[in-house]
Design an enzyme around this catalytic site. Structure first.
Site, short mmCIF file in Angstrom:
data_model
loop_
_atom_site.label_atom_id
_atom_site.label_comp_id
_atom_site.label_asym_id
_atom_site.label_seq_id
_atom_site.Cartn_x
_atom_site.Cartn_y
_atom_site.Cartn_z
N GLU A 177 -38.41 19.41 1.36
CA GLU A 177 -38.37 19.06 -0.06
C GLU A 177 -39.37 17.97 -0.44
O GLU A 177 -39.07 16.78 -0.36
CB GLU A 177 -36.95 18.60 -0.45
CG GLU A 177 -36.84 18.24 -1.92
CD GLU A 177 -35.43 17.82 -2.36
OE1 GLU A 177 -34.53 17.73 -1.51
OE2 GLU A 177 -35.25 17.57 -3.55
N LYS A 219 -38.27 23.50 -0.78
CA LYS A 219 -37.56 23.07 -1.99
C LYS A 219 -38.52 22.21 -2.83
O LYS A 219 -38.55 20.98 -2.70
CB LYS A 219 -36.30 22.28 -1.61
CG LYS A 219 -35.55 21.70 -2.81
CD LYS A 219 -34.14 21.30 -2.44
CE LYS A 219 -33.45 20.58 -3.57
NZ LYS A 219 -32.00 20.44 -3.38
P1 13P Z 1 -31.48 17.80 -8.47
O1 13P Z 1 -31.38 19.28 -8.69
O2 13P Z 1 -30.48 17.00 -9.23
O3 13P Z 1 -32.89 17.31 -8.62
O4 13P Z 1 -31.08 17.53 -6.96
C1 13P Z 1 -31.52 18.37 -5.98
C2 13P Z 1 -31.60 17.65 -4.71
O5 13P Z 1 -31.00 18.04 -3.74
C3 13P Z 1 -32.46 16.46 -4.62
O6 13P Z 1 -32.68 16.14 -3.28
#
Ligand code: 13P
Length: 341
Positions: A177, A219
């Site tokens: 991510e 992600k």
């Molecule tokens: P949000 O969808 O609130 O951005 O959170 C996703 C997430 O896992 C952030 O690490």
């Protein structure tokens, strides 16, 4: 590492019409959200809240996996089942946040680097034993005057790649991510440039660490205007620029991409995901959601820490899950939104 097994899990995480529930807020983040609503910031309250989420009837119709926080994977539901077992029994894959949070990056004011590599192999092995089958590590990139710095992009990409390899060795599919934050008044073009560069460097580092691309889920943040940009791009432009950016950076071997919501409203997050899945551009990967706020915020507001509100809060969660499940198939519409229960 068993690439075949990792690939199977990754595909299940992004199965058609399903996505991931991010419910892995760290204590500071969870407590901040509770405080805003006057909910006591205690362990039993966090347990009750997360119990409300995972016992929502029919959740598994739209949710393929749930990301837990360390505290939660060690807790039981109010019925006494470990959270990971409860999820597995529903056909929802349990996952775990393994990063140690984004901390100030030395030498670069206003930028952060994610900590947590020390002892990671041991923690991953323990989480696997507890039933987790995927992991998550979030890096944040800030857009600003002269930012992001190369130092920030490189340090975060390197840590993401080290984490991903360690995770795969432990049998956990890494959710990689790299979040480009929406905060600021930057244009969508600037967001595109920063996101493309970040993702390129991430995949370069994944290669260097020998990460199997067949066994990850990316992600990313969407390519979107800064939240205070005066001329924010429309839904179609966000979708087109997001898919274009992915085409330029993400190899087809990656099974799936599950977006974060990053501060978008509930409806924006559904509209964007839907438009992404209607894009005429080639999309060799599954494109779905891994939302935190865009799935939970309404449900938390309805719940307010009161067990009398559980059923209504679950309906709110389920509604967002259903909308986003439809968006993952390109079948969401504004008309659907009007049918909300
Ligand atoms: P949000 O969808 O609130 O951005 O959170 C996703 C997430 O896992 C952030 O690490």
């Amino acid at each position: 590492m068993n690439i075949e097994e990792l690939n199977k899990i990754a595909h299940a995480m992004v199965a058609p019409g399903r996505g991931i529930l991010a419910m892995d807020e760290s204590h500071p983040t969870c407590n901040k959200r509770f405080e805003k609503l006057g909910i006591p910031t205690t362990e039993p309250m966090r347990q009750a809240y997360r119990d409300m989420l995972v016992t929502a009837p029919g959740l598994s119709d739209y949710v393929s996996g749930a990301i837990l926080f360390d505290e939660t994977i060690r807790q039981k539901t109010l019925d006494g089942a470990p959270f990971a077992d409860h999820l597995s029994n529903l056909g929802i894959i349990p996952g775990i946040k393994v990063d140690g949070g984004a901390k100030p990056l030395a030498g670069s004011e206003n930028e952060k680097v994610t900590h947590g590599l020390d002892g990671l192999a041991e923690r991953c092995a323990e989480y696997y034993e507890m039933g987790a089958r995927f992991s998550k590590w979030r890096a944040v990139i800030t857009i600003g005057e002269g930012l992001p710095s190369w130092a920030c992009i490189e340090a975060n990409a390197h840590a993401l790649a080290r984490y991903a390899r360690i995770s795969q060795e432990a049998g956990l599919v890494p959710i990689v991510e790299p979040e480009v934050l929406m905060d600021g008044d930057h244009s969508i073009a600037r967001c595109y440039d920063v996101t493309e560069l970040t993702q390129r460097v991430v995949f370069y580092q994944l290669k260097n660490q020998g990460v199997a691309l067949e066994g990850i889920v990316l992600k990313p943040s969407m390519v979107i205007s800064g939240s205070s940009d005066s001329a924010r791009a429309d839904v179609k432009t966000v979708a087109e620029q997001t898919v274009r950016c992915l085409q330029n950076t993400v190899p087809a071997a990656v099974p799936g991409i599950a977006f974060l919501s990053g501060g978008q409203t509930d409806q924006e997050a559904s509209q964007h995901l839907n438009a992404i899945n209607l894009s005429e551009r080639t999309r060799p990967w599954a494109l779905t959601f891994s939302y935190g706020r865009a799935l939970q915020q309404t449900a938390m507001q309805v719940w307010k820490g009161d067990s009398a509100n559980v059923e209504k809060a679950q309906q709110a969660l389920l509604w967002r899950a259903r909308c986003n499940g439809s968006a993952a198939l390109g079948k969401y519409s504004d008309a659907m939104e009007k049918q909300a229960v």
